[in-house]
Design a protein around this motif. Structure first.
Motif, PDB file in Angstrom:
ATOM      1  N   GLU A  93     117.655 -10.487  53.134  1.00 61.87           N
ATOM      2  CA  GLU A  93     117.584 -10.010  54.946  1.00 61.87           C
ATOM      3  C   GLU A  93     116.765  -9.601  56.226  1.00 61.87           C
ATOM      4  O   GLU A  93     116.943 -10.458  57.182  1.00 61.87           O
ATOM      5  CB  GLU A  93     118.593  -8.022  55.010  1.00 61.87           C
ATOM      6  N   LYS A  98     117.401 -14.212  56.979  1.00 63.20           N
ATOM      7  CA  LYS A  98     118.951 -13.934  57.689  1.00 63.20           C
ATOM      8  C   LYS A  98     118.282 -13.820  59.717  1.00 63.20           C
ATOM      9  O   LYS A  98     118.907 -14.525  60.493  1.00 63.20           O
ATOM     10  CB  LYS A  98     119.574 -13.170  57.564  1.00 63.20           C
ATOM     11  N   GLU A  99     117.754 -12.601  59.783  1.00 64.57           N
ATOM     12  CA  GLU A  99     117.158 -12.033  60.848  1.00 64.57           C
ATOM     13  C   GLU A  99     116.748 -13.028  61.503  1.00 64.57           C
ATOM     14  O   GLU A  99     116.821 -13.092  62.929  1.00 64.57           O
ATOM     15  CB  GLU A  99     116.238 -10.453  60.911  1.00 64.57           C
ATOM     16  N   GLU A 159     116.344 -16.321  60.753  1.00 69.61           N
ATOM     17  CA  GLU A 159     117.211 -17.178  61.566  1.00 69.61           C
ATOM     18  C   GLU A 159     118.478 -16.703  62.989  1.00 69.61           C
ATOM     19  O   GLU A 159     118.173 -17.613  63.116  1.00 69.61           O
ATOM     20  CB  GLU A 159     118.001 -16.899  60.273  1.00 69.61           C
ATOM     21  N   ASN A 160     118.417 -16.015  62.523  1.00 69.15           N
ATOM     22  CA  ASN A 160     119.735 -15.226  63.873  1.00 69.15           C
ATOM     23  C   ASN A 160     118.701 -14.911  65.195  1.00 69.15           C
ATOM     24  O   ASN A 160     119.357 -16.227  66.377  1.00 69.15           O
ATOM     25  CB  ASN A 160     120.337 -13.716  63.479  1.00 69.15           C
ATOM     26  N   GLU A 161     117.439 -14.542  65.236  1.00 71.97           N
ATOM     27  CA  GLU A 161     116.514 -14.808  66.274  1.00 71.97           C
ATOM     28  C   GLU A 161     116.464 -16.343  66.235  1.00 71.97           C
ATOM     29  O   GLU A 161     116.655 -16.353  68.067  1.00 71.97           O
ATOM     30  CB  GLU A 161     115.056 -14.239  65.783  1.00 71.97           C
ATOM     31  N   GLU A 162     116.334 -17.408  65.556  1.00 69.67           N
ATOM     32  CA  GLU A 162     115.684 -18.882  66.463  1.00 69.67           C
ATOM     33  C   GLU A 162     117.254 -18.759  67.034  1.00 69.67           C
ATOM     34  O   GLU A 162     117.043 -19.830  67.695  1.00 69.67           O
ATOM     35  CB  GLU A 162     115.061 -19.152  65.260  1.00 69.67           C
ATOM     36  N   GLU A 163     117.944 -18.993  66.592  1.00 71.56           N
ATOM     37  CA  GLU A 163     119.283 -19.374  66.491  1.00 71.56           C
ATOM     38  C   GLU A 163     119.844 -18.976  68.336  1.00 71.56           C
ATOM     39  O   GLU A 163     120.276 -19.503  69.057  1.00 71.56           O
ATOM     40  CB  GLU A 163     121.006 -19.117  65.990  1.00 71.56           C
ATOM     41  N   ALA A 164     119.714 -17.118  68.504  1.00 71.35           N
ATOM     42  CA  ALA A 164     119.229 -16.741  69.686  1.00 71.35           C
ATOM     43  C   ALA A 164     118.370 -17.814  70.799  1.00 71.35           C
ATOM     44  O   ALA A 164     118.820 -17.719  71.734  1.00 71.35           O
ATOM     45  CB  ALA A 164     119.335 -14.980  69.842  1.00 71.35           C
ATOM     46  N   GLN A 198     119.824 -20.717  71.198  1.00 70.00           N
ATOM     47  CA  GLN A 198     120.853 -20.663  72.461  1.00 70.00           C
ATOM     48  C   GLN A 198     120.645 -20.437  74.089  1.00 70.00           C
ATOM     49  O   GLN A 198     121.120 -21.079  74.912  1.00 70.00           O
ATOM     50  CB  GLN A 198     122.337 -19.387  71.908  1.00 70.00           C
TER      51      GLN A 198
END
Length: 159
Positions: free
Chosen positions: A28, A31-32, A34-39, A42
Motif C-alpha cells: 500500500e 502504491k501511494e 506511485e500515485n503521488e509520483e503520478e500526480a 501530471q
C-alpha cells in the motif's frame, strides 16, 4: 479454549498473519508513492501545456522556431524574456521533482520527455544566448544539466 490453543493461535498470527500484514502495508505504501509520483508528473505536464498556451498567445514572437526572432521591439523582447523565465522555472521544477540519478524505467521515460523539451528549446538561438542570465540563482545541478544539454544540441547542429 485452552492455554495451548491460545499459544498455537498466537504462533500462527506471528508466523503467518503478521508478515502478511506487513507485506500488505508495504504494498500500500508503494502504491501511494506511485500515485503521488503520478500526480506530480501530471501537475508539471499540465503546467507545460499551460506554458504552450502562453506561447500560442504570442505568435508574433515565433517561439516555436529554432532561430532567434529578428527585429523585435523592446516590448516584444521583454515578453520573450518573461516567457523564457517561465520556461526555465518550469524546467527547474521538473528537474527537481522528476530527475533522479537512480531512476527506474518508468521514471526514466518520464524524465526523457522533459529532457526532450529542454533539448528542443536549447536549439533556439536566443534561448541559448539567454541561458547564463536565466540560470542565475537556479539550482546548480539543474543549471549544469541544462547547460550540458544545450552544448550537446549546438554540437549536434540543426535538426
Amino acid at each position: 479454549m485452552t492455554l495451548e490453543t491460545w499459544e498455537l493461535l498466537s504462533y500462527i498470527v506471528t508466523v503467518v498473519a503478521l508478515p502478511f500484514a506487513i507485506g500488505v502495508f508495504l504494498f500500500e505504501q508503494s502504491k501511494e508513492r506511485e500515485n503521488e509520483e503520478e500526480a506530480t508528473w501530471q501537475q508539471i505536464s499540465d503546467a507545460y501545456i499551460d506554458f504552450l498556451e502562453v506561447v500560442l498567445a504570442n505568435p508574433d514572437l515565433r517561439l516555436r522556431s529554432q532561430h532567434a526572432t529578428p527585429d523585435l521591439s523592446d516590448e516584444q523582447r521583454e515578453r520573450m524574456w518573461v516567457i523564457f523565465d517561465m520556461l526555465i522555472s518550469l524546467f527547474e521544477r521538473a528537474y527537481l521533482l522528476v530527475y533522479d540519478e537512480h531512476m527506474d524505467d518508468k521514471k526514466r521515460r518520464r524524465w526523457h520527455s522533459w529532457e526532450d523539451y529542454m533539448r528542443e528549446w536549447s536549439r533556439r538561438e536566443d534561448f541559448r544566448a539567454r541561458l547564463p542570465e536565466l540560470l542565475r540563482g537556479e539550482d546548480p545541478n539543474f543549471a549544469e544539466h541544462i547547460r550540458r544539454l544545450a552544448e550537446e544540441e549546438v554540437r549536434r547542429g540543426p535538426a
